[in-house]
Design a protein around this motif. Sequence first.
Motif, PDB file in Angstrom:
ATOM      1  N   LEU A  87     -23.830  12.396  10.365  1.00 38.83           N
ATOM      2  CA  LEU A  87     -22.786  11.468  10.805  1.00 38.83           C
ATOM      3  C   LEU A  87     -22.465  11.665  12.281  1.00 38.83           C
ATOM      4  N   LEU A  88     -22.347  12.902  12.687  1.00 41.64           N
ATOM      5  CA  LEU A  88     -22.000  13.209  14.075  1.00 41.64           C
ATOM      6  C   LEU A  88     -23.094  12.745  15.025  1.00 41.64           C
ATOM      7  N   SER A  89     -24.338  13.055  14.708  1.00 40.64           N
ATOM      8  CA  SER A  89     -25.445  12.698  15.598  1.00 40.64           C
ATOM      9  C   SER A  89     -25.639  11.189  15.687  1.00 40.64           C
ATOM     10  N   LYS A  90     -25.279  10.465  14.639  1.00 34.95           N
ATOM     11  CA  LYS A  90     -25.371   9.000  14.663  1.00 34.95           C
ATOM     12  C   LYS A  90     -24.452   8.397  15.713  1.00 34.95           C
ATOM     13  N   ASN A  91     -23.391   9.114  16.052  1.00 36.44           N
ATOM     14  CA  ASN A  91     -22.357   8.554  16.923  1.00 36.44           C
ATOM     15  C   ASN A  91     -22.329   9.187  18.311  1.00 36.44           C
ATOM     16  N   ILE A  92     -23.354   9.946  18.646  1.00 37.89           N
ATOM     17  CA  ILE A  92     -23.453  10.533  19.979  1.00 37.89           C
ATOM     18  C   ILE A  92     -24.268   9.613  20.876  1.00 37.89           C
ATOM     19  N   SER A  93     -23.758   9.344  22.057  1.00 40.01           N
ATOM     20  CA  SER A  93     -24.427   8.408  22.959  1.00 40.01           C
ATOM     21  C   SER A  93     -25.520   9.104  23.753  1.00 40.01           C
ATOM     22  N   GLU A  94     -26.340   8.321  24.418  1.00 41.43           N
ATOM     23  CA  GLU A  94     -27.443   8.850  25.219  1.00 41.43           C
ATOM     24  C   GLU A  94     -26.952   9.626  26.427  1.00 41.43           C
ATOM     25  N   HIS A  95     -25.672   9.480  26.765  1.00 42.59           N
ATOM     26  CA  HIS A  95     -25.102  10.175  27.923  1.00 42.59           C
ATOM     27  C   HIS A  95     -24.468  11.519  27.545  1.00 42.59           C
ATOM     28  N   GLN A  96     -24.486  11.837  26.255  1.00 42.89           N
ATOM     29  CA  GLN A  96     -23.905  13.090  25.794  1.00 42.89           C
ATOM     30  C   GLN A  96     -25.018  14.038  25.340  1.00 42.89           C
ATOM     31  N   LEU A  97     -24.702  15.334  25.314  1.00 44.68           N
ATOM     32  CA  LEU A  97     -25.636  16.319  24.784  1.00 44.68           C
ATOM     33  C   LEU A  97     -25.030  16.943  23.533  1.00 44.68           C
ATOM     34  N   PHE A  98     -25.832  17.004  22.472  1.00 40.80           N
ATOM     35  CA  PHE A  98     -25.396  17.574  21.206  1.00 40.80           C
ATOM     36  C   PHE A  98     -26.082  18.925  21.020  1.00 40.80           C
ATOM     37  N   ILE A  99     -25.283  20.002  20.928  1.00 38.63           N
ATOM     38  CA  ILE A  99     -25.805  21.348  20.679  1.00 38.63           C
ATOM     39  C   ILE A  99     -25.430  21.724  19.252  1.00 38.63           C
ATOM     40  N   HIS A 100     -26.435  22.069  18.464  1.00 37.57           N
ATOM     41  CA  HIS A 100     -26.229  22.310  17.031  1.00 37.57           C
ATOM     42  C   HIS A 100     -26.790  23.669  16.631  1.00 37.57           C
ATOM     43  N   ILE A 101     -25.989  24.429  15.891  1.00 36.05           N
ATOM     44  CA  ILE A 101     -26.445  25.725  15.374  1.00 36.05           C
ATOM     45  C   ILE A 101     -26.920  25.545  13.936  1.00 36.05           C
ATOM     46  N   SER A 102     -28.182  25.866  13.705  1.00 36.85           N
ATOM     47  CA  SER A 102     -28.750  25.797  12.361  1.00 36.85           C
ATOM     48  C   SER A 102     -29.030  27.215  11.882  1.00 36.85           C
ATOM     49  N   ALA A 103     -30.207  27.478  11.328  1.00 34.10           N
ATOM     50  CA  ALA A 103     -30.520  28.818  10.814  1.00 34.10           C
ATOM     51  C   ALA A 103     -32.027  29.042  10.861  1.00 34.10           C
ATOM     52  N   LEU A 104     -32.404  30.276  11.054  1.00 33.99           N
ATOM     53  CA  LEU A 104     -33.813  30.647  11.150  1.00 33.99           C
ATOM     54  C   LEU A 104     -34.465  30.678   9.765  1.00 33.99           C
ATOM     55  N   GLY A 105     -35.709  30.221   9.712  1.00 29.65           N
ATOM     56  CA  GLY A 105     -36.505  30.368   8.500  1.00 29.65           C
ATOM     57  C   GLY A 105     -36.225  29.382   7.384  1.00 29.65           C
ATOM     58  N   VAL A 106     -35.415  28.356   7.652  1.00 28.62           N
ATOM     59  CA  VAL A 106     -35.042  27.441   6.568  1.00 28.62           C
ATOM     60  C   VAL A 106     -36.215  26.580   6.102  1.00 28.62           C
ATOM     61  N   GLU A 107     -37.252  26.465   6.924  1.00 28.18           N
ATOM     62  CA  GLU A 107     -38.423  25.692   6.509  1.00 28.18           C
ATOM     63  C   GLU A 107     -39.050  26.282   5.246  1.00 28.18           C
ATOM     64  N   HIS A 108     -38.978  27.594   5.088  1.00 24.11           N
ATOM     65  CA  HIS A 108     -39.564  28.256   3.927  1.00 24.11           C
ATOM     66  C   HIS A 108     -38.544  28.420   2.801  1.00 24.11           C
ATOM     67  N   SER A 109     -37.366  28.915   3.122  1.00 21.22           N
ATOM     68  CA  SER A 109     -36.381  29.216   2.079  1.00 21.22           C
ATOM     69  C   SER A 109     -35.741  27.972   1.476  1.00 21.22           C
ATOM     70  N   SER A 110     -35.947  26.790   2.093  1.00 19.55           N
ATOM     71  CA  SER A 110     -35.374  25.547   1.572  1.00 19.55           C
ATOM     72  C   SER A 110     -35.986  25.165   0.223  1.00 19.55           C
ATOM     73  N   LYS A 111     -37.094  25.809  -0.135  1.00 18.19           N
ATOM     74  CA  LYS A 111     -37.746  25.511  -1.417  1.00 18.19           C
ATOM     75  C   LYS A 111     -36.861  25.894  -2.599  1.00 18.19           C
ATOM     76  N   SER A 112     -36.004  26.908  -2.417  1.00 15.68           N
ATOM     77  CA  SER A 112     -35.187  27.352  -3.552  1.00 15.68           C
ATOM     78  C   SER A 112     -33.722  27.602  -3.200  1.00 15.68           C
ATOM     79  N   SER A 113     -33.375  27.561  -1.925  1.00 15.89           N
ATOM     80  CA  SER A 113     -31.994  27.816  -1.504  1.00 15.89           C
ATOM     81  C   SER A 113     -31.310  26.518  -1.081  1.00 15.89           C
TER      82      SER A 113
END
Length: 310
Positions: free
Chosen positions: A101-127
């Motif tokens: 929702l947030l990223s949908k409403n950010i304009s091209e003149h703004q910068l969006f910095i987002h904190i995610s998590a390491l390794g989620v490409e693998h652990s997303s299978k069961s977590s």
Amino acid sequence: MQENSNKKILIFGGSGFIGSDLVDQISRNSKYKTDIVCTNREKSKKKLKNKNIGFRIFDIFDETILKDQIKEYDIIINLIGKLFEKSKNDFDKFHHQFPELLSKNISEHQLFIHISALGVEHSSKSSLYAKSKLEGEQKIIRNLENNYVIIKPSIVFGEEDNFFNLFAEMSRFSPILPLIGGGEAKFAPIYVKDINKSILEIINRPKQYKGSIFEAYGKKEVSFKELMQFILKSTKKKRLLLNIPFSIAKFQAKIINFLRIYVLTSDQVELLKYNNVASKKFANIDTIIKNLANYEDIVPQYLNKNSNDY
């Protein structure tokens, strides 16, 4: 957005562990006007006392209000994260739906910095935690052409962290510390201040870093078992390290979660089946800042300080 210009910054999750340290670092620089979005003004003010920070309270899931509230800012930072679900679908709501929702409403003149998590490409299978984090990343990349920066940390340490402090406190009253799955999962602990220093560099040079994804991991890979041994050595305690199979750990987690105790959840047990170390698919934040701190040099200082405060 001009490099090194006076910037207006809006932070979601500014009173949490990473957020309160970031706000502290930003507030020392008077050229930035910084506001945080909070759900409880008094709680946030107490946590962020003596900082020249503005507070905004609104329904972050109301798209009309959200769009209006963020439009005046140059930098939008999302630090919102849940370690466990108090209500069903909290992970999806805060890690996936809100970043989308947030990223949908950010304009091209703004910068969006987002904190995610390491390794989620693998652990997303069961977590569910990892799955929601990964889906949040994917929606940000889909919604924004290149005016985003995503940072994916390993386990984060610092004076108010939820890992080293948790197990140090557990060792005060428990004769054992659990080695879930034998304690074989590996981590590369990263210092909270290093993450936030890198965010400040990105804020200072948005054109240089926009469209980037960074991993955030320390110099040393270490197993869960080695971290438990390190905590005991740092706090000068002798405790039994007990191997607990994943299946038993999940059963125990469900029981204590039923009692609304979230020291351990079944989803966190799932995460411990996977290593939380560099994938090398993306650059580390040591390409933004140099001389990353070593957990062995810092953690004992605050564990001993915190133990004296009990």
